[in-house]
Structures are given as C-alpha cells and as structure tokens.
Design an enzyme around this catalytic site. Structure first.
Site, mmCIF file in Angstrom:
data_model
loop_
_atom_site.group_PDB
_atom_site.id
_atom_site.type_symbol
_atom_site.label_atom_id
_atom_site.label_comp_id
_atom_site.label_asym_id
_atom_site.label_seq_id
_atom_site.Cartn_x
_atom_site.Cartn_y
_atom_site.Cartn_z
ATOM 1 N N ASP A 10 4.003 -3.383 -8.114
ATOM 2 C CA ASP A 10 3.250 -4.373 -8.863
ATOM 3 C C ASP A 10 1.777 -3.994 -8.752
ATOM 4 O O ASP A 10 1.406 -3.206 -7.877
ATOM 5 C CB ASP A 10 3.519 -5.771 -8.274
ATOM 6 C CG ASP A 10 2.752 -6.852 -8.996
ATOM 7 O OD1 ASP A 10 2.618 -6.758 -10.241
ATOM 8 O OD2 ASP A 10 2.271 -7.791 -8.335
ATOM 9 N N ASP A 12 -1.505 -6.365 -9.450
ATOM 10 C CA ASP A 12 -2.373 -7.391 -8.855
ATOM 11 C C ASP A 12 -1.774 -7.926 -7.557
ATOM 12 O O ASP A 12 -0.634 -8.391 -7.539
ATOM 13 C CB ASP A 12 -2.585 -8.543 -9.843
ATOM 14 C CG ASP A 12 -3.233 -8.073 -11.142
ATOM 15 O OD1 ASP A 12 -4.286 -7.424 -11.076
ATOM 16 O OD2 ASP A 12 -2.660 -8.333 -12.221
ATOM 17 N N ASN A 54 2.709 -7.743 -15.112
ATOM 18 C CA ASN A 54 2.535 -8.790 -16.127
ATOM 19 C C ASN A 54 1.051 -8.925 -16.417
ATOM 20 O O ASN A 54 0.268 -9.115 -15.477
ATOM 21 C CB ASN A 54 3.015 -10.151 -15.603
ATOM 22 C CG ASN A 54 4.515 -10.292 -15.504
ATOM 23 O OD1 ASN A 54 5.266 -9.450 -15.992
ATOM 24 N ND2 ASN A 54 4.956 -11.376 -14.883
ATOM 25 N N GLN A 55 0.661 -8.845 -17.681
ATOM 26 C CA GLN A 55 -0.746 -9.064 -18.036
ATOM 27 C C GLN A 55 -0.812 -10.059 -19.189
ATOM 28 O O GLN A 55 -1.191 -9.733 -20.316
ATOM 29 C CB GLN A 55 -1.424 -7.724 -18.379
ATOM 30 C CG GLN A 55 -1.548 -6.767 -17.191
ATOM 31 C CD GLN A 55 -2.373 -7.330 -16.043
ATOM 32 O OE1 GLN A 55 -3.318 -8.091 -16.260
ATOM 33 N NE2 GLN A 55 -2.016 -6.985 -14.795
ATOM 34 N N SER A 56 -0.446 -11.304 -18.877
ATOM 35 C CA SER A 56 -0.407 -12.326 -19.934
ATOM 36 C C SER A 56 -1.786 -12.663 -20.473
ATOM 37 O O SER A 56 -1.901 -13.317 -21.521
ATOM 38 C CB SER A 56 0.267 -13.596 -19.409
ATOM 39 O OG SER A 56 -0.554 -14.220 -18.439
#
Ligand code: ZN
Length: 181
Positions: A10, A12, A54-56
């Site tokens: 992952d 972040d 994940n980069q929402s």
C-alpha cells in the site's frame, strides 16, 4: 518467506505519511522513516514490487489523475535514487459510491496485478496499514502483513481481533524483516 513471488505495498501509511486531506502534490509526499532503506533491502529480490493504492481524491475532484501520476513517477524516481525499486503502481481513482471493483477492500487491484504478472496469489504478500488492505488481500488469496504506521494504526489490533491471525508490526522496515527472515 519461501517461494515468495511478489511483494505488494500500500502507499499511504506504508511508504509515505498518510494525510487525512490526501497527498495532492509532491511537497505533501513525505517518506516515512526507514521506508527508503526498507525498499532498498528488497530491491535485489527476484520478484516484482508493486504498489496498490486507493486514490479517491481523483474521483472526488480534489486532485487530477495526471497530478497523481506525476507524484508516482517522482516516488519511483526517489526510490530508485535510494537504491530501491517500485516496478509499477496499480491505482483505484474512484469514489466509494462508484462501487468499482478496484477500490480496496475489493480485490480488483490485486487481481489485476496477479493476472498481469502471472503470480500465484498464495506466494505473494501485501503490506498494508488498514483493515481494508487485509480484506483485499484475503479476498484475492494473498498473504498479508499489517503495519501500524498509518492513521488506523492505533485501532488495527482491535479491528483484526476476530480475523484469522495476521502479522501486525510497526512499519515497512519491520514487515520487510519478517519477509526476509
Ligand atoms: Zn476503483
């Protein structure tokens, strides 16, 4: 770990300091202590090293896709400068309400990587900092190691209490030590 086929990471909270307001540019990207040294340690292993993130913020319109791509290029460059290696970044740009197949805890990003690199899931390990990383790894059949260096760190042990046993360590360097043991 015997027969290791790939290391998934992952971003972040594992590689860089997690921000509740998202990393929106390179100035906000801060490598965690010992992360670069840990990445250097695994660089010579004959396995792909792949990031699953994940980069929402992209789907939310907070940052553009090209800005996130630029952050990843810079991250890969700095890792390489430090003697490490990140071979590819797999990213989900969607918002939770878009119900995509790639946003963790769904396993889409991991499945994509397993397919593209023709990897046996059981011989891969995903190092993550949140319960959803653990869930994604479980759903894809990958092993997992959880680190406490993300925002969810203080709650992780409780969240994992009713789950199958999983290694929970301080940070990426400790996770890498487990893998190399
Ligand atoms: Zn997605």
């Amino acid at each position: 770990m015997n027969n290791l086929a790939a290391i998934f990471l992952d971003r972040d909270g594992v590689i860089n300091r997690e921000r509740s307001d998202y990393v929106k540019n390179w100035r906000e990207f801060q490598f965690l202590p010992n992360a670069l040294a840990a990445l250097r340690q695994i660089a010579t292993l004959p396995v792909p090293i792949l990031v699953m993130t994940n980069q929402s913020a992209i789907g939310r319109g907070i940052v553009s896709r090209s800005a996130v791509d630029a952050i990843h290029r810079q991250m890969q460059h700095e890792v390489a400068e430090a003697g490490g290696r990140i071979d590819q970044v797999f990213m989900c740009p969607h918002r939770p309400d878009e119900n995509c197949a790639c946003r963790k805890p769904r396993p889409g990003l991991l499945l994509q990587a397993l397919h593209q690199y023709d990897l046996p899931a059981a011989h891969t390990v995903f190092i993550g900092d949140s319960f959803t990383d653990f869930q994604a790894a479980q759903a894809a059949g990958c092993g997992s190691i959880l680190v406490r260096s993300g925002l969810q760190g203080p709650q992780l042990a409780a969240l994992l209490a009713d789950q199958p046993p999983v290694d929970l360590v301080d940070d990426l360097a400790a996770a890498i030590s487990l893998i190399l043991r």
